[in-house]
Write an enzyme that holds these catalytic residues in place. Structure first.
Site, PDB file in Angstrom:
ATOM      1  CD  GLU A   1      64.340  18.649  14.606  1.00 21.42           C
ATOM      2  OE1 GLU A   1      63.301  18.126  14.663  1.00 21.42           O
ATOM      3  OE2 GLU A   1      65.716  18.593  14.749  1.00 21.42           O
TER       4      GLU A   1
ATOM      5  CG  ASP B   1      67.929  17.527   9.696  1.00 21.26           C
ATOM      6  OD1 ASP B   1      67.856  18.338   9.772  1.00 21.26           O
ATOM      7  OD2 ASP B   1      68.102  16.725  10.406  1.00 21.26           O
TER       8      ASP B   1
END
Ligand SMILES: [Zn+2]
Length: 388
Positions: free
Chosen positions: A238, A206
């Site tokens: 993010e 991720d």
């Protein structure tokens, strides 16, 4: 320890048995890229090492490669000038930590940067990123011999967790090792072939898996015609609230369609996760997110992607995860509103020390993206944007 079997030999042998239609050459390029990106250290706000890798990978492929004021890396893959602008986006940061303070004895305390869970913190090797290089330490815990009562079953919170870097004092930690409050920390791990199964263990899938997929797609598309301009964004920050890097991407790239590359959330293992919360299955193909906590995708875009996947014979799976947010949500609400969707490479154990992916899901994601970009004409974009 990394696998000691030479990779090319190993792939040649294992692919005969395991990889089906994957060519050893494609997989070799993919694995090299995935290893490079997942082993780079880059928690939110400190994405420099990841950006440097991408700059090197993308500089020969993209035109106008640039870094904006937030640290996002942006570039263009020109195709048909009159065609629509398709944004491929993934984030560079990983879940990590930040030095809070160093105590008198030289133990390092830290804060989280992004979502974590307490049980993933103890007895782990950690890397502290200092201006002098990585300082490796260990989140120590009481010896088993010294447990009292039910202590072995109790949860230790992040507040009390510390990193032992071998220093004997605060002064040594700060002067000899260069530790100071505010330095970033990541898990200290390695990229690991899971025993020839086509599955791989690493930190930071991720969203390095998404970045690797974009890298391969633009590489493979650079000499082909496509009826659009592909614009690319590798975003920062993010993993922290506000998805801060993505919030300025529209201003630079002005896309007409957004395809966000992320991880999917696996629930195909024992313990806790059920299909009620997440539906991802390793080997099930790219995940098409029909819903997440941050966004409902454009329905015509979603239907078209399903149609393309079916037509191209690419497997896919649907995901609906309410405890999940992603960068496309920010772009969807930018400008006058942009059709957007989130696509995931399914990952087990996300936001822990390491996760597991299946290389077939990754390869199928690259295939799907290539098909989508190759087919996304102005007419198709007009029809998606027309809503009826
Ligand atoms: Zn992510």
């Amino acid at each position: 320890m990394r696998t000691v079997v030479p990779r090319t030999l190993f792939l040649a042998l294992s692919c005969l048995v395991l990889c089906g239609s994957l060519s050893a050459q494609t997989t070799d390029r993919s694995l090299t890229l995935l290893e490079k990106l997942t082993t780079a250290h880059g928690p939110s706000g400190f994405e420099g090492p990841v950006r440097a890798i991408l700059q090197a990978e993308w500089s020969d492929v993209l035109s106008d490669l640039r870094v904006d004021g937030m640290g996002n890396l942006l570039g263009d893959l020109p195709g048909r000038e009159s065609g629509p602008r398709i944004l491929l986006m993934a984030h560079m940061d990983e879940v990590g930590f930040m030095v809070r303070f160093v105590d008198e004895s030289g133990f390092v305390y830290f804060n989280p940067v992004g979502g974590y869970y307490n049980q993933s913190l103890l007895t782990q090797r950690m890397s502290i990123m200092t201006p002098r290089g990585l300082v490796v330490g260990y989140t120590g815990f009481k010896s088993g011999h010294a447990f009292q009562g039910n202590e072995r079953n109790e949860l230790v919170t992040l507040r009390d967790t510390f990193i032992d870097i071998g220093a004997r004092s605060q002064q040594e930690a700060m002067e000899r090792f260069g530790i100071r409050p505010g330095l970033p920390i990541t898990y200290h791990t390695q990229f690991q072939d899971l025993n020839g199964t086509g599955r791989y263990l690493a930190k930071a899938w991720d969203d390095r898996a998404g970045l690797a997929a974009i890298t391969e797609v633009i590489e493979q598309l650079q000499d082909r015609t496509h009826p659009n301009t592909v614009v690319v964004a590798a975003t920062v920050q993010e993993e922290i609230s506000g998805r801060r890097g993505a919030s300025v991407v529209y201003e630079s790239l002005k896309p007409d369609i957004v395809l966000n590359l992320e991880i999917g959330i696996a629930s195909d293992f024992p313990l806790k996760t059920s299909r009620k919360e997440a539906q991802g299955k390793l080997g099930g193909g790219p995940s098409i997110f029909v819903f997440d906590g941050s966004m409902i995708p454009n329905q015509k875009l979603l239907e078209w992607i399903v149609e393309v996947a079916n037509d191209a014979g690419i497997p896919y799976q649907f995901e609906s995860v309410s405890g999940y947010g992603e960068d496309a949500a920010v772009l969807q609400r930018s400008g006058r509103g942009i059709p957007a969707i989130n696509l995931g490479i399914t990952t087990r154990y996300a936001h822990g020390q390491s996760g597991v992916i299946d290389i077939e899901d990754y390869t199928n994601m690259v295939k799907l993206l290539k098909e989508l970009v190759s087919r996304l004409t102005q007419e198709r974009v007009d029809s998606i944007r027309a809503f009826d």
